[in-house]
Design a protein around this motif. Structure first.
Motif, PDB file in Angstrom:
ATOM      1  N   ASN A  62     -37.597  36.219 -22.169  1.00  0.00           N
ATOM      2  CA  ASN A  62     -37.350  36.818 -20.750  1.00  0.00           C
ATOM      3  C   ASN A  62     -38.059  37.067 -19.850  1.00  0.00           C
ATOM      4  O   ASN A  62     -37.985  36.762 -18.708  1.00  0.00           O
ATOM      5  N   PHE A  63     -39.093  37.223 -20.169  1.00  0.00           N
ATOM      6  CA  PHE A  63     -40.525  36.697 -19.118  1.00  0.00           C
ATOM      7  C   PHE A  63     -40.609  35.584 -18.322  1.00  0.00           C
ATOM      8  O   PHE A  63     -41.207  35.234 -17.411  1.00  0.00           O
ATOM      9  N   GLY A  64     -40.931  34.774 -19.892  1.00  0.00           N
ATOM     10  CA  GLY A  64     -41.106  33.397 -19.847  1.00  0.00           C
ATOM     11  C   GLY A  64     -40.266  32.357 -18.257  1.00  0.00           C
ATOM     12  O   GLY A  64     -40.046  31.428 -17.639  1.00  0.00           O
ATOM     13  N   GLN A  65     -39.194  33.031 -18.683  1.00  0.00           N
ATOM     14  CA  GLN A  65     -37.524  32.484 -17.803  1.00  0.00           C
ATOM     15  C   GLN A  65     -37.957  33.111 -16.241  1.00  0.00           C
ATOM     16  O   GLN A  65     -37.884  32.252 -14.685  1.00  0.00           O
ATOM     17  N   ILE A  66     -38.698  33.995 -15.960  1.00  0.00           N
ATOM     18  CA  ILE A  66     -38.811  35.080 -14.662  1.00  0.00           C
ATOM     19  C   ILE A  66     -39.795  33.378 -14.064  1.00  0.00           C
ATOM     20  O   ILE A  66     -40.193  33.266 -13.157  1.00  0.00           O
ATOM     21  N   LEU A 157     -35.161  24.742 -12.376  1.00  0.00           N
ATOM     22  CA  LEU A 157     -33.584  23.456 -11.278  1.00  0.00           C
ATOM     23  C   LEU A 157     -33.108  24.549 -10.613  1.00  0.00           C
ATOM     24  O   LEU A 157     -32.847  24.113  -9.638  1.00  0.00           O
ATOM     25  N   PHE A 158     -32.323  24.985 -11.252  1.00  0.00           N
ATOM     26  CA  PHE A 158     -31.366  26.151 -10.741  1.00  0.00           C
ATOM     27  C   PHE A 158     -32.184  26.716  -9.590  1.00  0.00           C
ATOM     28  O   PHE A 158     -31.430  26.963  -8.090  1.00  0.00           O
ATOM     29  N   ALA A 159     -33.608  27.550  -9.784  1.00  0.00           N
ATOM     30  CA  ALA A 159     -34.293  28.326  -8.714  1.00  0.00           C
ATOM     31  C   ALA A 159     -34.713  26.925  -7.372  1.00  0.00           C
ATOM     32  O   ALA A 159     -34.148  27.386  -6.121  1.00  0.00           O
ATOM     33  N   ALA A 160     -34.924  25.535  -7.708  1.00  0.00           N
ATOM     34  CA  ALA A 160     -35.862  24.319  -6.937  1.00  0.00           C
ATOM     35  C   ALA A 160     -34.619  24.277  -6.106  1.00  0.00           C
ATOM     36  O   ALA A 160     -34.575  24.252  -5.475  1.00  0.00           O
ATOM     37  N   GLY A 161     -33.304  24.333  -6.665  1.00  0.00           N
ATOM     38  CA  GLY A 161     -31.834  23.924  -5.780  1.00  0.00           C
ATOM     39  C   GLY A 161     -31.160  25.235  -4.892  1.00  0.00           C
ATOM     40  O   GLY A 161     -31.659  24.832  -3.627  1.00  0.00           O
ATOM     41  N   LEU A 166     -31.416  27.690   0.598  1.00  0.00           N
ATOM     42  CA  LEU A 166     -31.952  28.462   1.180  1.00  0.00           C
ATOM     43  C   LEU A 166     -33.877  28.652   1.907  1.00  0.00           C
ATOM     44  O   LEU A 166     -33.946  29.007   2.811  1.00  0.00           O
ATOM     45  N   ARG A 167     -34.443  27.920   1.884  1.00  0.00           N
ATOM     46  CA  ARG A 167     -35.758  27.573   2.836  1.00  0.00           C
ATOM     47  C   ARG A 167     -35.946  29.028   2.015  1.00  0.00           C
ATOM     48  O   ARG A 167     -37.754  28.618   2.981  1.00  0.00           O
ATOM     49  N   SER A 168     -36.590  29.301   1.618  1.00  0.00           N
ATOM     50  CA  SER A 168     -37.455  30.947   1.480  1.00  0.00           C
ATOM     51  C   SER A 168     -37.605  30.886  -0.576  1.00  0.00           C
ATOM     52  O   SER A 168     -36.756  30.740  -0.937  1.00  0.00           O
ATOM     53  N   ALA A 169     -38.958  30.683  -1.450  1.00  0.00           N
ATOM     54  CA  ALA A 169     -39.018  31.332  -2.158  1.00  0.00           C
ATOM     55  C   ALA A 169     -38.650  32.852  -2.828  1.00  0.00           C
ATOM     56  O   ALA A 169     -38.114  32.975  -3.872  1.00  0.00           O
ATOM     57  N   VAL A 172     -35.121  33.373  -2.649  1.00  0.00           N
ATOM     58  CA  VAL A 172     -34.592  33.120  -3.968  1.00  0.00           C
ATOM     59  C   VAL A 172     -34.825  33.581  -5.191  1.00  0.00           C
ATOM     60  O   VAL A 172     -34.087  34.013  -5.912  1.00  0.00           O
ATOM     61  N   LEU A 173     -35.633  33.974  -5.205  1.00  0.00           N
ATOM     62  CA  LEU A 173     -36.391  35.169  -5.967  1.00  0.00           C
ATOM     63  C   LEU A 173     -35.865  36.788  -6.200  1.00  0.00           C
ATOM     64  O   LEU A 173     -35.394  37.314  -6.846  1.00  0.00           O
ATOM     65  N   SER A 174     -35.124  36.667  -4.785  1.00  0.00           N
ATOM     66  CA  SER A 174     -35.029  38.286  -4.725  1.00  0.00           C
ATOM     67  C   SER A 174     -33.623  38.459  -4.925  1.00  0.00           C
ATOM     68  O   SER A 174     -32.438  39.569  -5.612  1.00  0.00           O
ATOM     69  N   ILE A 175     -33.176  37.646  -5.315  1.00  0.00           N
ATOM     70  CA  ILE A 175     -31.543  37.047  -5.333  1.00  0.00           C
ATOM     71  C   ILE A 175     -31.575  37.005  -7.524  1.00  0.00           C
ATOM     72  O   ILE A 175     -30.520  37.699  -7.624  1.00  0.00           O
ATOM     73  N   LEU A 176     -32.121  36.207  -7.785  1.00  0.00           N
ATOM     74  CA  LEU A 176     -32.409  35.278  -9.074  1.00  0.00           C
ATOM     75  C   LEU A 176     -32.688  36.438 -10.368  1.00  0.00           C
ATOM     76  O   LEU A 176     -32.460  37.020 -11.311  1.00  0.00           O
TER      77      LEU A 176
END
Length: 244
Positions: A62-66, A157-161, A166-169, A172-176
């Motif tokens: 659960n932590f590794g996936q973050i 890959l989900f996050a990279a796509g 969105l052109r912003s890490a 993306v992290l604020s959503i996922l």
């Protein structure tokens, strides 16, 4: 520029950027550290209450996936800082080749590190479990370790796509991250079996000794792969259509 050269250049980017390389290392370090801490302190005490000891063995994932999400996002977002994408496309004018190489390197790195992580975390955690310990010979153990590596790669890959869209890490992290930590559980309590098709819930079926819900281990992982594929395809469209 040859495909091999493009792949090598993408690997150099990941290795040289502290954000992306640090996130990749954190997949292993965070998962292993939480595993050792949790299992050394309360592992056996919680074993009697566990419905699925195999799933419990991968609690720290659960932590590794973050960290995997952070790796995918930071590896993609580096192209959108200080005009780096224009430089990359000057070196590799074929946008499809450029994007495919980035996705391949992100996915490949995440899979290698993710698989090492799941095997190491499983073996390290079970060393503290005494009579409750599972081994690689137990039903589903090798499948869960291998599948866990695939799951981490798919999340990266989900996050990279999404980052290519969105052109912003940060965006993306604020959503996922809230989605995985909060929204997924809330939706799961309300939506019933429909929640089985959320990317995290579906993919983590491969970590279970006995499947729960409407998806099996590999069908669940396939659902997560579809989520990742949709994000990667959306990112490909964005890279192909938008100005650098």
């Amino acid at each position: 520029m040859s495909t091999t050269a493009v792949l090598h250049s993408e690997w150099i980017k990941i290795r040289s950027l502290r954000g992306s390389f640090g996130s990749l290392l954190a997949v292993f370090a965070a998962t292993l550290a939480v595993t050792v801490l949790a299992f050394a302190t309360i592992g056996q005490a919680e074993a009697d209450d566990s419905e699925d000891l195999l799933l419990g063995a991968f609690y720290a994932l659960n932590f590794g996936q973050i960290a995997a999400l952070a790796f995918g996002a930071t590896a993609g977002s580096c192209e959108y800082l200080n005009g780096a994408l224009r430089v990359s496309l000057s070196a590799v004018p074929r946008r499809g080749l450029f994007y495919a190489a980035k996705v391949a390197v992100v996915g490949g790195c995440a899979f290698v590190v993710g698989t090492l992580t799941t095997f190491a975390a499983f073996l390290a955690g079970q060393a503290f479990m005494g009579s409750y310990a599972l081994g690689l010979g137990d039903p589903g153990a090798v499948r869960a370790c291998f599948g866990g590596g695939v799951y981490l790669a798919l999340m990266a890959l989900f996050a990279a796509g999404l980052t290519a869209v969105l052109r912003s890490a940060v965006a993306v992290l604020s959503i996922l991250v809230p989605f995985l930590l909060i929204v997924s559980f809330v939706i799961g309590d309300v939506a019933g079996s429909a929640a089985d098709f959320l990317p995290d819930r579906a993919g983590q079926q491969v970590l279970r000794q006995h499947a729960v819900g409407s998806l099996g281990p590999w069908t669940g992982l396939a659902v997560t792969a579809l989520w990742a594929a949709a994000a990667v395809l959306a990112g490909w469209w964005a890279v192909r259509r938008r100005d650098a």
